[in-house]
Design an enzyme around this catalytic site. Structure first.
Site: not given
Lengths: 277, 277
Positions: B31, B62, B106, B155-158, B162
């Site tokens: 990314q 968090h 991660e 706890d991911s991105t949109e 990925p």
């Protein structure tokens, strides 16, 4: 080419949105008024460059400034709205069958005029038999009133420009006098991320005048930080004592009886701001 | 001259903020990564142009992704974090004395590397004896795991780039298998104003795998709409049954025992999205 508005909510942070058309842009006697047709939020009213309301998210603010105090008061018959020229607050007030009359004092007639023209779903209650509109200074109206109102809602702009006087201790004392002996007032008091000092001083000032003061929050996407606060001052009734069974069903999109209570539960950093822990 | 970043959160709406310095700007294997020093929110991590975290408001996300499930589980010993490369989630997980180990998977080592360098207060738990970091694919790790974890935090991105695989029904089935028989998972699931369909389908998919599914919210100023949601799937424990007396005192800035419950109280338009009324 595309046109985007930008509101700098602080010196170094803001929101930006695509504008289809500028419907109105005028320096009124009191402020710079823009009415924009935006792609994401529908028609949107800005005063002095700050988003006041939009068709898509207006329901949150108008429901939350209204239904929390009107369900806290056991019989809200006479209501005063200071500001609120777009009409959304009186629309919500009039959903309560107990309400016999709602007086609105808006300083800027142009806000009402353009809201009627471009925000029809928000301004839909102008002309209701129970609603009276006075174009004038809300502070002056309050000073002249004594023991008149059950509930006073301060639906103002930020404490700059024409609304500056609405965030002073003298104003809260005037509100207390204008209320009946079991009256309640609510004012919008901005957000705790960028305006923590404002919230602190309003809560402190209001608590010197009202025996019960409470802060509650809601989520408004077009307002700074997305978290908005309202300060309530009450002479007798505590919003936390309201039984959910006594909250009658209303046609709402945000407010629910459960949220009546949950909206007073604050994040720890806000509690600390108010010396609550 | 001044430099401002703009994140288009939808095609026609976004946030903008003043940038003091660009600390990193790199196309990683996965990314586009930017680390900015901003004036309003401190150092800020963006991935593919979307704000992931900032020093000023990171604590909300968090704390809320972590403490709600970890106080819902009576004895969370083994925790898995999928994503979360900035380190903020494992920092919160390790505040729980019951936790014996937290495994983090991660996909992008560069996120960890630059967070350690530029977000020291967020990444402060890397190197903790109870924390293990694996640079790799979270989905693959979950498929290989069976009955291992008490709690899994996604706890991911949109769901673009990925993280796309982390919003599928197959993923939730894999999570259920990787959890112990009384396990709990939580995933971040965006906001109800702009991504209502995503929330609907995640809740529907998760409810086909987990007997208890719940949605809860919090306020994050740098995230779209300011209202963020998390979806919880649980095999046995209901977060609403947690007694406030059983929530021990933690050093937090947002989460409180009262908010544990209040964060599940949703606005009516969100309830309707989930067919809850």
């Amino acid at each position: 080419m595309s046109v985007w508005f930008t509101e700098k909510q602080t010196k170094s942070f803001g929101i930006t949105g695509k504008v289809r058309r500028t419907l109105e842009s005028e320096q009124t006697d009191f402020q710079q008024l823009e009415m924009l047709e935006t792609e994401e939020f529908g028609n949107m009213l800005l005063l002095d460059g700050m988003v006041m309301t939009s068709e898509k998210d207006e329901f949150v603010y108008h429901e939350m400034i209204t239904h929390i105090p009107l369900f806290t008061h056991p019989s809200p018959k006479k209501v005063l709205v200071v500001g609120g020229g777009d009409g959304g607050t009186i629309r919500e007030v009039l959903k309560h069958p107990d309400v016999e009359s709602v007086m609105q004092v808006e300083i800027d007639g142009k806000v009402v005029e353009y809201s009627k023209k471009h925000l029809p779903t928000i301004s839909s209650s102008y002309g209701d038999a129970r609603a009276e509109l006075l174009i004038g200074d809300g502070f002056e109206h309050i000073i002249k009133s004594e023991g008149v109102y059950d509930v006073i809602l301060v639906d103002s702009t930020e404490p700059v420009g024409p609304a500056a006087g609405l965030f002073t201790k003298g104003f809260y004392a005037g509100i207390a006098k204008a209320l009946k002996e079991d009256g309640i007032f609510v004012a919008q008091t901005d957000n705790p991320w960028f305006k923590s000092e404002l919230i602190k001083h309003v809560m402190r000032d209001a608590s010197e005048v009202f025996p019960i003061t409470r802060l509650y929050t809601c989520n408004i996407p077009t307002y700074p930080s997305g978290m908005w606060t309202f300060t309530m001052g009450s002479k007798v009734y505590d919003p936390l004592d309201v039984s959910m069974e006594n909250i009658s069903e209303l046609d709402t999109k945000y407010y629910t009886p459960e949220l009546h209570h949950a909206s007073f539960v604050l994040p720890r950093f806000v509690n600390r701001l108010l010396d609550k822990e």
